[in-house]
Design a protein around this motif. Structure first.
Motif, PDB file in Angstrom:
ATOM      1  N   UNK A 129       2.026   8.471  -1.926  1.00 30.18           N
ATOM      2  CA  UNK A 129       1.743   7.326  -2.789  1.00 30.18           C
ATOM      3  C   UNK A 129       1.333   6.125  -1.961  1.00 30.18           C
ATOM      4  N   UNK A 130       2.067   5.869  -0.867  1.00 33.94           N
ATOM      5  CA  UNK A 130       1.741   4.719  -0.030  1.00 33.94           C
ATOM      6  C   UNK A 130       0.378   4.888   0.634  1.00 33.94           C
ATOM      7  N   UNK A 131       0.087   6.101   1.087  1.00 41.19           N
ATOM      8  CA  UNK A 131      -1.210   6.332   1.730  1.00 41.19           C
ATOM      9  C   UNK A 131      -2.345   6.145   0.734  1.00 41.19           C
ATOM     10  N   UNK A 132      -2.125   6.645  -0.455  1.00 38.88           N
ATOM     11  CA  UNK A 132      -3.164   6.507  -1.497  1.00 38.88           C
ATOM     12  C   UNK A 132      -3.387   5.039  -1.823  1.00 38.88           C
ATOM     13  N   UNK A 133      -2.314   4.308  -1.954  1.00 32.79           N
ATOM     14  CA  UNK A 133      -2.451   2.886  -2.269  1.00 32.79           C
ATOM     15  C   UNK A 133      -3.143   2.145  -1.128  1.00 32.79           C
ATOM     16  N   UNK A 134      -2.816   2.519   0.094  1.00 35.44           N
ATOM     17  CA  UNK A 134      -3.425   1.839   1.239  1.00 35.44           C
ATOM     18  C   UNK A 134      -4.922   2.118   1.312  1.00 35.44           C
ATOM     19  N   UNK A 135      -5.293   3.381   1.089  1.00 37.43           N
ATOM     20  CA  UNK A 135      -6.720   3.738   1.162  1.00 37.43           C
ATOM     21  C   UNK A 135      -7.516   2.961   0.123  1.00 37.43           C
ATOM     22  N   UNK A 136      -6.938   2.751  -1.028  1.00 34.72           N
ATOM     23  CA  UNK A 136      -7.640   2.023  -2.095  1.00 34.72           C
ATOM     24  C   UNK A 136      -7.281   0.544  -2.112  1.00 34.72           C
TER      25      UNK A 136
END
Lengths: 354, 203
Positions: free
Chosen positions: B157-164
């Motif tokens: 979740x954190x990686x996805x949020x960071x990428x976007x």
């Protein structure tokens, strides 16, 4: 603020740095090629993850029209009228010329007729203009239309740009090849060297050459590759005093041979007699370059490496990196440390005897 | 196989998003020669993906349309400056688009642009989400998905949020800032696992 510049590569990519941190990072990246390549690789990763996770969305019907209008690529709404007008105008002029020709008025003007002096390929309505007719009578070739001249200019500009890029690439490749062909003690092309424990000097190559059968490359590779191929493990050497003695091709100490093809950025590390790493420790491979930068980390060997000859593939990530040496260190599993006297296990090329 | 290191700079080349056939590089070269057909072909190829990513980053389809429009204008005007040795074509375009998204987010924060409160979803979502091999090789899609599946739900979740860009400071003070320490720890761990899996070292 995060003072670790390498850690900030990720934060920079995710835009998680504030203005001050971003400025510090940009300044650090300007002078550090390793950081620059790290940034590019992080961009790749972010793009790949974004493409994988995002749902594609079809653009609206008018989006491409808006883009073409912005870039002035699409003819305007009234452009077709201009085309029609110019077409009718050309047709009208042609009709007048033909009419005057048929009625003999042109002959009275002592102008050549279009059917006698024009070649069939040039007999086009767009060329039947008074300017072209006058130029033909003067003996000069027809001038190309303005749109063709513009196209030539654009094509010339593109070709010049391409030539500049190709010239730069050639210079880079020439520079790289010049470096590759420099003779360096202990190295051969593709880049091959022996790695020995620190402090060991290279054996005098002359004593390994009994006859012309052994090329310098074979003498250099010697131990580990011989073990891989299953060939003989002993060889006869001639000492400077002229005495023949049989020696083992497998030294007792650990050795490694990195074989690296810079043109393809492919390498293989062949290790021999490397003790199995202890629990919580790992062997790490580093590369050094002539630029004087600190050694760059390449990767780590699997935790349980065999004690016999074993090979591992590696890559440096760029065909423009020319290694000047390799270092193998033994470090704790979660904390790779820069090579120092305390953790270096093998290094190459070996120092030459004085 | 050599195992990869864990710190962000000591990653291994992943080889993601390459253009193995050279098709896109050819289109960009044609764009240098001001070939409008090349731009149209590139637009049809990349626009759906870039628009989807921009919608996620900006949370607003109208802003996403504008950003993608600006991106393609920049691609057309800057095609002559593209260096294939620095980045693959799609990564180059993604980088440009992300820059425009960040700029848009900053403008929102400063109040320079009105946040159009449109529906969160674009009115033209694709019915399916097939992996387009012309964007990224099919094997890369697979590798990335497998890598993401290795993460814990929090890390993913954190990686996805960071990428976007959902952790971007440009998002404004209302966004999460008090928990950035734990977020960064999760991101470090997630990147470690993903990079380790995507390493290009092969036996």
């Amino acid at each position: 603020m995060n003072f670790d510049p390498f850690d900030s590569v990720a934060w920079k990519s995710f835009n998680m740095l504030d203005d001050d941190e971003g400025a510090h990072f940009d300044e650090a990246m300007r002078h550090d090629p390793v950081l620059q390549s790290a940034c590019l690789e992080m961009d790749r990763l972010a793009a790949a993850i974004a493409v994988t996770l995002a749902q594609p969305v079809e653009p609206g019907a008018n989006q491409i029209d808006r883009l073409q209008h912005t870039l002035r690529l699409k003819p305007t709404a009234h452009s077709h009228l201009w085309l029609a007008i110019s077409g009718w105008s050309t047709a009208a002029v042609l009709a007048i010329v033909l009419t005057l020709n048929l009625t003999g008025i042109i002959d009275q003007w002592n102008l050549p007729s279009s059917t006698t002096q024009r070649s069939p390929t040039n007999a086009k309505p767009s060329n039947a203009t008074p300017n072209n007719a006058a130029a033909a009578t003067a003996g000069f070739p027809d001038t190309p239309p303005p749109d063709l001249i513009a196209a030539y200019k654009v094509e010339s500009l593109r070709l010049n740009q391409e030539i500049a890029v190709l010239r730069k690439n050639i210079e880079q490749l020439q520079s790289r090849d010049w470096s590759l062909f420099q003779t360096v003690p202990g190295m051969a092309l593709p880049i091959v060297m022996t790695m020995n424990p620190p402090g060991m000097v290279a054996e005098d190559p002359a004593i390994f050459v009994k006859s012309d059968e052994h090329s310098p490359l074979t003498s250099l590779l010697g131990d580990a590759l011989t073990g891989l191929t299953g060939a003989t493990t002993k060889t006869t050497v001639v000492t400077p005093e002229g005495e023949e003695t049989e020696i083992s091709l497998f030294p007792d100490h650990p050795t490694a041979i990195p074989i690296y093809d810079a043109a393809r950025d492919l390498g293989t590390l062949v290790v021999n007699n490397l003790p199995t790493s202890a629990e919580g420790e790992v062997y790490n491979l580093w590369v050094t370059t002539k630029s004087g930068n600190p050694p760059v980390y390449i990767g780590s060997l699997p935790e349980k490496s065999a004690s016999g000859a074993e090979s591992f593939d590696f890559s440096l990530g760029s065909t423009m990196v020319l290694p000047s040496g390799f270092v193998l260190t033994k470090d704790p599993l979660d904390a790779p440390a820069s090579p120092t006297e305390n953790n270096i296990v093998l290094q190459g090329p070996p120092s030459t005897p004085h | 196989m050599l195992a990869t290191d864990l710190s962000p700079v000591h990653f291994l080349p992943s080889g993601l998003c390459e253009d193995p056939s050279g098709e896109v590089a050819t289109l960009i070269k044609r764009m240098v020669g001001t070939d409008p057909a090349a731009l149209l072909e590139l637009y049809n190829l990349w626009c759906p993906v870039l628009l989807g990513v921009a919608c996620r980053m900006l949370g607003n389809p109208r802003d996403a349309d504008k950003v993608v429009h600006d991106t393609f204008v920049h691609l057309w005007q800057g095609a002559g400056g593209y260096d294939p040795h620095k980045a693959p074509p799609f990564v180059w375009a993604f980088d440009i688009m992300r820059g425009f998204c960040i700029k848009r987010l900053r403008e929102r924060r400063r109040g320079k642009c009105h946040v159009a409160h449109g529906p969160p979803n674009h009115p033209n979502p694709a019915a399916e989400k097939p992996d387009n091999p012309r964007i990224m090789p099919a094997n890369d899609f697979r590798r990335v998905r497998v890598a993401l599946e290795l993460l814990s739900p929090e890390e993913r979740s954190n990686l996805e949020q960071a990428v976007f860009l959902e952790f971007s400071p440009a998002r404004g003070p209302n966004h999460i800032e008090t928990h950035m320490g734990s977020v960064k720890n999760h991101l470090r761990q997630a990147l470690k696992i993903v990079r380790n899996h995507l390493s290009r070292y092969e036996l």
